[in-house]
Design a protein around this motif. Structure first.
Motif, PDB file in Angstrom:
ATOM      1  N   ALA A   1       3.818  10.910   5.789  1.00 46.76           N
ATOM      2  CA  ALA A   1       5.007  10.836   4.929  1.00 46.76           C
ATOM      3  C   ALA A   1       4.693  11.386   3.540  1.00 46.76           C
ATOM      4  O   ALA A   1       5.475  12.178   2.990  1.00 46.76           O
ATOM      5  CB  ALA A   1       5.503   9.393   4.840  1.00 46.76           C
ATOM      6  N   LEU A   2       3.574  11.004   2.977  1.00 49.01           N
ATOM      7  CA  LEU A   2       3.198  11.512   1.654  1.00 49.01           C
ATOM      8  C   LEU A   2       3.000  13.022   1.686  1.00 49.01           C
ATOM      9  O   LEU A   2       3.421  13.722   0.768  1.00 49.01           O
ATOM     10  CB  LEU A   2       1.914  10.827   1.168  1.00 49.01           C
ATOM     11  CG  LEU A   2       2.051   9.378   0.732  1.00 49.01           C
ATOM     12  CD1 LEU A   2       0.680   8.784   0.434  1.00 49.01           C
ATOM     13  CD2 LEU A   2       2.959   9.253  -0.480  1.00 49.01           C
ATOM     14  N   HIS A   3       2.386  13.510   2.740  1.00 47.64           N
ATOM     15  CA  HIS A   3       2.126  14.950   2.853  1.00 47.64           C
ATOM     16  C   HIS A   3       3.422  15.756   2.862  1.00 47.64           C
ATOM     17  O   HIS A   3       3.502  16.825   2.263  1.00 47.64           O
ATOM     18  CB  HIS A   3       1.324  15.233   4.130  1.00 47.64           C
ATOM     19  CG  HIS A   3       1.018  16.677   4.331  1.00 47.64           C
ATOM     20  ND1 HIS A   3       0.002  17.312   3.676  1.00 47.64           N
ATOM     21  CD2 HIS A   3       1.624  17.620   5.102  1.00 47.64           C
ATOM     22  CE1 HIS A   3      -0.022  18.575   4.030  1.00 47.64           C
ATOM     23  NE2 HIS A   3       0.952  18.794   4.901  1.00 47.64           N
ATOM     24  N   PHE A   4       4.444  15.233   3.547  1.00 50.14           N
ATOM     25  CA  PHE A   4       5.702  15.970   3.687  1.00 50.14           C
ATOM     26  C   PHE A   4       6.769  15.532   2.675  1.00 50.14           C
ATOM     27  O   PHE A   4       7.901  15.983   2.746  1.00 50.14           O
ATOM     28  CB  PHE A   4       6.241  15.827   5.112  1.00 50.14           C
ATOM     29  CG  PHE A   4       5.471  16.635   6.120  1.00 50.14           C
ATOM     30  CD1 PHE A   4       5.735  17.983   6.302  1.00 50.14           C
ATOM     31  CD2 PHE A   4       4.466  16.062   6.864  1.00 50.14           C
ATOM     32  CE1 PHE A   4       5.018  18.732   7.211  1.00 50.14           C
ATOM     33  CE2 PHE A   4       3.742  16.801   7.786  1.00 50.14           C
ATOM     34  CZ  PHE A   4       4.017  18.138   7.958  1.00 50.14           C
ATOM     35  N   GLY A   5       6.410  14.636   1.774  1.00 46.78           N
ATOM     36  CA  GLY A   5       7.364  14.223   0.740  1.00 46.78           C
ATOM     37  C   GLY A   5       8.435  13.273   1.245  1.00 46.78           C
ATOM     38  O   GLY A   5       9.534  13.215   0.696  1.00 46.78           O
ATOM     39  N   ILE A   6       8.124  12.502   2.270  1.00 46.05           N
ATOM     40  CA  ILE A   6       9.065  11.517   2.810  1.00 46.05           C
ATOM     41  C   ILE A   6       8.671  10.168   2.238  1.00 46.05           C
ATOM     42  O   ILE A   6       7.545   9.705   2.444  1.00 46.05           O
ATOM     43  CB  ILE A   6       9.005  11.505   4.357  1.00 46.05           C
ATOM     44  CG1 ILE A   6       9.364  12.888   4.897  1.00 46.05           C
ATOM     45  CG2 ILE A   6       9.913  10.429   4.925  1.00 46.05           C
ATOM     46  CD1 ILE A   6       9.085  13.067   6.374  1.00 46.05           C
TER      47      ILE A   6
ATOM     48  N   ALA B   1       3.142   5.930  -2.701  1.00 42.57           N
ATOM     49  CA  ALA B   1       4.348   6.706  -3.033  1.00 42.57           C
ATOM     50  C   ALA B   1       4.492   6.830  -4.549  1.00 42.57           C
ATOM     51  O   ALA B   1       4.849   7.894  -5.060  1.00 42.57           O
ATOM     52  CB  ALA B   1       5.586   6.046  -2.429  1.00 42.57           C
ATOM     53  N   TYR B   2       4.204   5.758  -5.267  1.00 48.25           N
ATOM     54  CA  TYR B   2       4.298   5.785  -6.726  1.00 48.25           C
ATOM     55  C   TYR B   2       3.270   6.754  -7.314  1.00 48.25           C
ATOM     56  O   TYR B   2       3.585   7.529  -8.217  1.00 48.25           O
ATOM     57  CB  TYR B   2       4.088   4.384  -7.296  1.00 48.25           C
ATOM     58  CG  TYR B   2       4.177   4.339  -8.802  1.00 48.25           C
ATOM     59  CD1 TYR B   2       5.421   4.321  -9.436  1.00 48.25           C
ATOM     60  CD2 TYR B   2       3.038   4.344  -9.593  1.00 48.25           C
ATOM     61  CE1 TYR B   2       5.512   4.297 -10.826  1.00 48.25           C
ATOM     62  CE2 TYR B   2       3.110   4.317 -10.969  1.00 48.25           C
ATOM     63  CZ  TYR B   2       4.352   4.291 -11.582  1.00 48.25           C
ATOM     64  OH  TYR B   2       4.443   4.279 -12.949  1.00 48.25           O
TER      65      TYR B   2
ATOM     66  N   ILE C   1       0.849  -1.200   0.000  1.00 49.39           N
ATOM     67  CA  ILE C   1       0.000   0.000   0.000  1.00 49.39           C
ATOM     68  C   ILE C   1       0.884   1.250   0.000  1.00 49.39           C
ATOM     69  O   ILE C   1       0.644   2.193  -0.755  1.00 49.39           O
ATOM     70  CB  ILE C   1      -0.950  -0.007   1.226  1.00 49.39           C
ATOM     71  CG1 ILE C   1      -1.975  -1.134   1.084  1.00 49.39           C
ATOM     72  CG2 ILE C   1      -1.639   1.342   1.383  1.00 49.39           C
ATOM     73  CD1 ILE C   1      -2.789  -1.396   2.341  1.00 49.39           C
ATOM     74  N   ASP C   2       1.917   1.240   0.848  1.00 50.04           N
ATOM     75  CA  ASP C   2       2.837   2.384   0.897  1.00 50.04           C
ATOM     76  C   ASP C   2       3.537   2.591  -0.442  1.00 50.04           C
ATOM     77  O   ASP C   2       3.698   3.715  -0.904  1.00 50.04           O
ATOM     78  CB  ASP C   2       3.879   2.190   2.001  1.00 50.04           C
ATOM     79  CG  ASP C   2       3.282   2.330   3.401  1.00 50.04           C
ATOM     80  OD1 ASP C   2       2.154   2.845   3.531  1.00 50.04           O
ATOM     81  OD2 ASP C   2       3.954   1.911   4.365  1.00 50.04           O
TER      82      ASP C   2
ATOM     83  N   ASN D   1       9.832   7.170   2.888  1.00 52.75           N
ATOM     84  CA  ASN D   1       9.910   6.023   3.793  1.00 52.75           C
ATOM     85  C   ASN D   1       9.207   6.367   5.110  1.00 52.75           C
ATOM     86  O   ASN D   1       9.796   6.991   5.982  1.00 52.75           O
ATOM     87  CB  ASN D   1      11.379   5.661   4.035  1.00 52.75           C
ATOM     88  CG  ASN D   1      11.537   4.422   4.886  1.00 52.75           C
ATOM     89  OD1 ASN D   1      10.561   3.781   5.249  1.00 52.75           O
ATOM     90  ND2 ASN D   1      12.765   4.090   5.206  1.00 52.75           N
ATOM     91  N   PRO D   2       7.949   5.943   5.284  1.00 55.37           N
ATOM     92  CA  PRO D   2       7.191   6.301   6.481  1.00 55.37           C
ATOM     93  C   PRO D   2       7.827   5.828   7.786  1.00 55.37           C
ATOM     94  O   PRO D   2       7.625   6.444   8.833  1.00 55.37           O
ATOM     95  CB  PRO D   2       5.834   5.599   6.283  1.00 55.37           C
ATOM     96  CG  PRO D   2       5.736   5.343   4.825  1.00 55.37           C
ATOM     97  CD  PRO D   2       7.144   5.158   4.341  1.00 55.37           C
ATOM     98  N   SER D   3       8.621   4.777   7.745  1.00 55.87           N
ATOM     99  CA  SER D   3       9.225   4.272   8.984  1.00 55.87           C
ATOM    100  C   SER D   3      10.218   5.276   9.581  1.00 55.87           C
ATOM    101  O   SER D   3      10.527   5.209  10.772  1.00 55.87           O
ATOM    102  CB  SER D   3       9.897   2.922   8.756  1.00 55.87           C
ATOM    103  OG  SER D   3      10.965   3.048   7.857  1.00 55.87           O
TER     104      SER D   3
END
Length: 179
Positions: A75-80, A34-35, A29-30, A82-84
């Motif tokens: 993570a998506l909101h801030f452009g990161i 991200a893609y 899902i991540d 790798n959520p971990s």
């Protein structure tokens, strides 16, 4: 390959995870999210030397707490990509506060001045900070805390306005740090 297979629409997250030996459908899902947001760049691991400021980390954690957003959405909101990474920041913050977020990975290089000072000191003095150094460190931490509280107050008063105002800075900051 896994993302393309999912986007092809013939198989779901859980079956894809089983088919490709991925531990959790959450990972897929991540990857897909991200893609969708960043294209192929979203699937590439950033270099380990990506450095984020303490203030940026605090802002990310504050956003996540105030909005209730998941690690992935934050993570998506801030452009990161790798959520971990955010999970690690949260753990450090809970264990040691803002100061814990300031500790860079690895051992920093020693400057010439520090090497010379180290040679002249007795071994017991090396690990002790002077009173002045302790006060300077405390001042710096207090400055960070005040800045964080100001940003948190501004965010609480107008979350949408605050996020819109700072959105461009976060995206340019994360791009700058990934190079």
């Amino acid at each position: 390959m896994v993302v393309r297979e999912y986007l092809g629409g013939t198989i779901g997250y859980k079956r894809l995870a089983e088919k490709h030996g991925v531990k959790s459908k959450r990972q897929i899902i991540d990857w897909v999210n991200a893609y969708k947001k960043f294209g192929m760049k979203g699937l590439l691991r950033k270099k380990n030397d990506a450095i984020y400021s303490v203030q940026f980390k605090l802002d990310v954690l504050s956003f996540m707490k105030r909005t209730g957003a998941s690690l992935s959405k934050t993570a998506l909101h801030f452009g990161i990509t790798n959520p971990s990474v955010i999970r690690g920041w949260k753990k450090k913050f809970l264990e040691g506060g803002a100061e814990a977020l300031d500790n860079p990975k690895g051992r920093p290089a020693m400057s010439e001045k520090a090497k010379n000072v180290q040679k002249s000191q007795k071994p017991t003095q090396q690990n002790e900070m002077t009173r002045e150094q302790k006060l300077e460190r405390e001042n710096e931490l207090l400055r960070l805390e005040v800045a964080f509280l100001k940003k948190l107050r501004a965010f609480q008063m107008d979350p949408d306005g605050y996020l819109e105002k700072h959105r461009q800075r976060y995206h340019s900051n994360s791009k700058k740090n990934s190079d």
